[in-house]
Each structure stands twice: as structure tokens, then as C-alpha cells.
Design a protein around this motif. Structure first.
Motif, PDB file in Angstrom:
ATOM      1  N   VAL A 237       0.810  -1.101   0.139  1.00 12.70           N
ATOM      2  CA  VAL A 237      -0.086  -0.037   0.130  1.00 12.70           C
ATOM      3  C   VAL A 237       0.752   1.236  -0.144  1.00 12.70           C
ATOM      4  O   VAL A 237       0.674   2.125  -0.863  1.00 12.70           O
ATOM      5  CB  VAL A 237      -1.000  -0.010   1.227  1.00 12.70           C
ATOM      6  N   LYS A 238       1.920   1.309   0.856  1.00  9.85           N
ATOM      7  CA  LYS A 238       2.891   2.281   0.880  1.00  9.85           C
ATOM      8  C   LYS A 238       3.302   2.448  -0.806  1.00  9.85           C
ATOM      9  O   LYS A 238       3.395   3.841  -0.960  1.00  9.85           O
ATOM     10  CB  LYS A 238       3.978   2.188   1.639  1.00  9.85           C
ATOM     11  N   ALA A 239       3.835   1.531  -1.374  1.00  9.22           N
ATOM     12  CA  ALA A 239       4.446   1.698  -2.608  1.00  9.22           C
ATOM     13  C   ALA A 239       3.499   2.128  -3.555  1.00  9.22           C
ATOM     14  O   ALA A 239       3.761   3.166  -4.448  1.00  9.22           O
ATOM     15  CB  ALA A 239       5.097   0.187  -3.196  1.00  9.22           C
ATOM     16  N   VAL A 240       2.151   1.789  -3.575  1.00  5.49           N
ATOM     17  CA  VAL A 240       1.025   2.081  -4.506  1.00  5.49           C
ATOM     18  C   VAL A 240       0.756   3.668  -4.326  1.00  5.49           C
ATOM     19  O   VAL A 240       0.616   4.512  -4.930  1.00  5.49           O
ATOM     20  CB  VAL A 240      -0.034   1.470  -4.472  1.00  5.49           C
ATOM     21  N   SER A 241       0.870   4.227  -3.005  1.00 11.76           N
ATOM     22  CA  SER A 241       0.591   5.575  -2.543  1.00 11.76           C
ATOM     23  C   SER A 241       1.720   6.378  -3.181  1.00 11.76           C
ATOM     24  O   SER A 241       1.341   7.654  -3.287  1.00 11.76           O
ATOM     25  CB  SER A 241       0.461   5.643  -1.131  1.00 11.76           C
ATOM     26  N   ALA A 242       2.844   6.074  -3.723  1.00 15.08           N
ATOM     27  CA  ALA A 242       3.817   6.676  -4.252  1.00 15.08           C
ATOM     28  C   ALA A 242       3.558   7.027  -5.724  1.00 15.08           C
ATOM     29  O   ALA A 242       4.417   7.713  -6.417  1.00 15.08           O
ATOM     30  CB  ALA A 242       5.050   6.248  -3.957  1.00 15.08           C
ATOM     31  N   THR A 243       2.669   6.260  -6.341  1.00 12.85           N
ATOM     32  CA  THR A 243       2.337   6.393  -7.710  1.00 12.85           C
ATOM     33  C   THR A 243       0.956   7.342  -7.887  1.00 12.85           C
ATOM     34  O   THR A 243       0.301   7.634  -6.948  1.00 12.85           O
ATOM     35  CB  THR A 243       1.958   5.156  -8.321  1.00 12.85           C
ATOM     36  N   THR A 244       0.574   7.221  -9.168  1.00 15.60           N
ATOM     37  CA  THR A 244      -0.682   7.964  -9.291  1.00 15.60           C
ATOM     38  C   THR A 244      -1.979   7.232  -9.027  1.00 15.60           C
ATOM     39  O   THR A 244      -2.918   7.820  -9.096  1.00 15.60           O
ATOM     40  CB  THR A 244      -0.825   8.417 -10.641  1.00 15.60           C
ATOM     41  N   ALA A 245      -1.824   5.874  -8.916  1.00 19.51           N
ATOM     42  CA  ALA A 245      -3.153   5.016  -8.624  1.00 19.51           C
ATOM     43  C   ALA A 245      -3.801   5.464  -7.134  1.00 19.51           C
ATOM     44  O   ALA A 245      -2.997   5.378  -6.259  1.00 19.51           O
ATOM     45  CB  ALA A 245      -2.542   3.535  -8.665  1.00 19.51           C
ATOM     46  N   ARG A 246      -4.890   5.253  -7.260  1.00 23.59           N
ATOM     47  CA  ARG A 246      -5.704   5.577  -5.864  1.00 23.59           C
ATOM     48  C   ARG A 246      -6.753   4.509  -5.869  1.00 23.59           C
ATOM     49  O   ARG A 246      -8.026   4.844  -5.636  1.00 23.59           O
ATOM     50  CB  ARG A 246      -6.093   6.826  -5.855  1.00 23.59           C
ATOM     51  N   PRO A 247      -6.701   3.134  -5.379  1.00 23.33           N
ATOM     52  CA  PRO A 247      -7.523   2.227  -5.490  1.00 23.33           C
ATOM     53  C   PRO A 247      -8.206   2.014  -4.228  1.00 23.33           C
ATOM     54  O   PRO A 247      -7.346   2.535  -3.324  1.00 23.33           O
ATOM     55  CB  PRO A 247      -6.884   0.819  -6.144  1.00 23.33           C
ATOM     56  N   THR A 248      -9.165   1.482  -4.162  1.00 19.27           N
ATOM     57  CA  THR A 248      -9.786   0.954  -2.864  1.00 19.27           C
ATOM     58  C   THR A 248      -9.136  -0.509  -2.613  1.00 19.27           C
ATOM     59  O   THR A 248      -8.922  -1.268  -3.447  1.00 19.27           O
ATOM     60  CB  THR A 248     -11.281   0.762  -2.865  1.00 19.27           C
TER      61      THR A 248
END
Length: 377
Positions: A237-248
Motif C-alpha cells: 500500500v505504501k508503494a502504491v501510494s507513491a504512484t498516481t493510482a488510488r484504488p480501494t
């Protein structure tokens, strides 16, 4: 005569195997054991399971035990390694002489010890796995408590379909648990005609979360089902939050709320987790009230834990089975008592056993992490 003699020998071998674990029952003690993952990323969560179980066992022992016998519980660390799980289980059965294995952890680990259970005639009660493959038919040496991963997956996909989500990705760790969950996800995806936008995995030995996050951003899913537990969940989740993706994010019950809150803090808000135990806020449920009271009596400042509560419920159900079996406790008598139990209810949480099914509970709810780090059902 030779055939007769061989037949007698075979019967004796079966009889010895069938009662090998009964040495773990003495006039004053019932010995339990487990091979668990007590170290590494999943260690903190599993330790919580054990704390919850021991909270119940300590209370039972303080009240005189079960039909006069105190419960002892020995755990050995397998580091999430199936080979070590087998070694530990063999040691518990042959050296420690446990009556029963209780709350052992891991899908691959449970699968690895099944031949040993059959060989020794030893029951494993309440393994921490929801694999459907272990719930097909009634293995005489395996009694489940928690709902299956299939139950959890169906509930998650039903929710996604209901709210109109069309782009779903699945993230998992490439191990026994992850592969098992991938199989369940593919089944549910096909059944509800909700195809996956991406399947993203990491190597458990050296997870590349940055690459997994990049693949997630490229797929641009509305929701990601996270098929893992321990630190892998929040690290992804931390890694994805550093991208433009914002999934649930949707997770399984094996994901630890405590670990997620500790690692993500306010970023944990909005994560949805399948839960196979009732809400700790619902004190009208008897087993919830019992857990909270015993926890407060032991340590007034202790914070309730979902993982700890799960271990407590597993222990509570086992003790109920031991009590129903009576003073004449053996592997055979315990099995008869459980298979004739039908439904055992602790308020809204129920488990069912019969000669045809040892699957226990199918209780699943979805809960969202709120701003205070609590689960709201």
C-alpha cells in the motif's frame, strides 16, 4: 495362518496410530502444541493468535481446567517454512507427546503436515488457513474453525459487483497462501463475470514493491484485492501510494489490523477487510463480552486485538468440544463428540460439525477501517 497373522499386525499398527496422541492426556493435563510462524513478517500477528488462546486457556485452568485437567500449550517457530512445520509437528507428536495440534498457521504448512496427522492419528484443530482444498470432505484429523477463503472471496466480489466496480486487480505474494487465494479469486471472478484487470505478484524472498506498484498504476484499477498478510500488505500500500493510482483496497481476514494501523497510520483509513469473527464493538455477543472481560481482568490497559480475539475464539470452541467429550477423553471420543455436536453457537458466531463436514464456520462480514483505526462493520 500367514494372512491371519499379517492382518492382525496391520490392525495393531492402525490401532497404535489411531491412539498415538492419547498419551497427551493424563489425569491432570491435556497437552496441546502447534508449529506456527512466530518470526518474520507474519510473526507479530501469529503471536497475537497465541496470546488470545492462552488468555482463554489460563482462565479455564484457573477455574480447575476441563474435567479436572489443565491445558498446556507449546508452540514452535517454523518461520513460515513447510519443511520446518513438518519437523516441528513431528517433534511435538513424537517427543512432546501432545494430544492435539492446535491453531497451527499457514496453508502450505497445514498441507505439508497432513500425512503426519494421518500417520500418527493426531488431530489438528483450528488451523489458520481458509483453503478450500482442505475442506472437501471430512478429513478425520482436521477440524476447521474459521470460514474458508472461498467464503471471504465470494463476499468481497459480491460487494464489488453490487457497487458497480468494473476494474479489479489482485495483488499477492507468490507463496502457498497467495496461490491459494489467486485460485479463489479466479473462481469468483468467473462466476460473477467480473474479469481481473491485472494479477500482480511479488517474490516472498525478495519482494519488489516498487515494481508491483508500477504494475498497479499501469492497470489503474478501481479496487485491489490484497491476497497477503503481515508486513507485505502495508508495504504494498505504501508503494502504491507513491504512484498516481488510488484504488480501494480489500483484504482478507488473515491481514492484521494491528500491523496495518502501525505501519500505515492515517493511510489505513478506508481499507476494507473481510472478517471471520464478530465485531469487538458488539458486546451483546457472549464470546466478545467474555474476551473483553478476561482481557481487562488480566491487563486493564491492554487494547483489544482482532487477531488475539480470533485465537481466543479458536480456543473457546476447542474447550467447548473438550467439555462435551467428557472425562473419558481420547482422539476417538473427541471426534465422536464434535461430529455429533451439530451447531455450536456463541451468539452470532456459529460453527457446525458432522461426520460429513469438519468445516466449522462460514461467518464472513466486511469491515472498513475508520479514522481512529477501528473496524466498522
Amino acid at each position: 495362518m500367514i494372512r491371519k497373522w499379517l492382518g492382525m499386525c496391520a490392525w495393531m499398527v492402525v490401532a497404535v496410530a489411531a491412539h498415538a496422541g492419547d498419551e497427551g492426556v493424563t489425569p491432570t493435563e491435556i497437552r496441546l502444541g502447534a508449529s506456527q510462524v512466530l518470526s518474520g513478517p507474519l510473526g507479530p500477528q501469529t503471536l497475537q493468535y497465541g496470546e488470545g488462546a492462552r488468555l482463554l486457556f489460563d482462565a479455564v485452568n484457573a477455574a480447575g481446567g476441563v474435567h479436572g485437567r489443565k491445558i498446556s500449550f507449546t508452540t514452535l517457530d517454523d518461520g513460515f517454512d513447510p519443511k520446518r512445520a513438518v519437523e516441528n509437528t513431528r517433534k511435538l507428536v513424537t517427543e512432546q507427546k501432545v494430544f492435539m495440534l492446535f491453531n497451527s498457521t499457514g496453508t502450505a504448512q497445514t498441507a505439508a503436515v497432513l500425512p503426519l496427522l494421518k500417520e500418527s492419528g493426531t488431530i489438528l484443530f483450528g488451523p489458520v488457513t481458509g483453503a478450500s482444498s482442505m475442506r472437501e470432505g471430512a478429513n478425520p484429523y482436521l477440524f476447521h474453525v474459521r470460514a474458508s477463503y472461498a467464503n471471504e472471496t465470494e463476499r468481497i466480489f459480491s460487494q464489488l459487483k453490487q457497487i458497480g466496480v468494473t476494474r479489479v486487480a489482485f495483488f499477492y505474494q507468490d507463496d502457498g497462501l497467495g496461490k491459494t487465494l489467486l485460485g479463489e479469486v479466479k473462481k469468483a471472478s468467473a462466476a460473477l463475470n467480473l474479469p481481473l484487470a491485472a494479477e500482480i505478484k511479488v517474490d516472498p524472498a525478495s519482494p519488489d514493491f516498487a515494481a508491483a506498484a508500477a504494475a498497479t498504476a499501469q492497470a489503474n484499477p478501481q479496487a485491489v484485492i490484497v491476497g497477503t498478510a503481515g508486513l507485505t500488505f502495508p508495504n504494498y500500500v505504501k508503494a502504491v501510494s507513491a504512484t498516481t493510482a488510488r484504488p480501494t483496497y480489500y483484504g482478507y481476514s488473515v491481514a492484521s489490523l494491528d500491523v496495518i494501523n502501525r505501519e500505515l497510520k492515517d493511510k489505513a483509513r478506508g481499507i476494507i477487510l473481510a472478517q471471520i469473527m464478530p465485531s469487538l464493538r458488539n458486546t451483546t455477543i457472549p464470546v466478545v463480552a467474555e474476551y473483553l472481560k478476561l482481557l481487562k481482568d488480566k491487563s486493564p490497559d491492554a487494547a483489544p486485538s482482532a487477531s488475539q480475539f480470533e485465537g481466543f475464539v479458536h480456543a473457546r470452541l476447542l474447550v467447548e468440544g473438550l467439555r462435551r467429550t467428557g472425562r473419558d477423553l481420547s482422539t476417538a471420543s473427541f471426534t465422536r463428540a464434535m461430529e455429533s455436536a451439530g451447531e455450536i453457537a456463541f451468539g452470532r458466531f456459529t460453527a457446525k460439525y458432522s461426520p460429513k463436514s469438519h468445516n466449522g464456520s462460514d461467518y464472513v462480514e466486511l469491515a472498513i477501517i475508520d479514522g481512529q483505526g477501528q473496524l466498522r462493520y
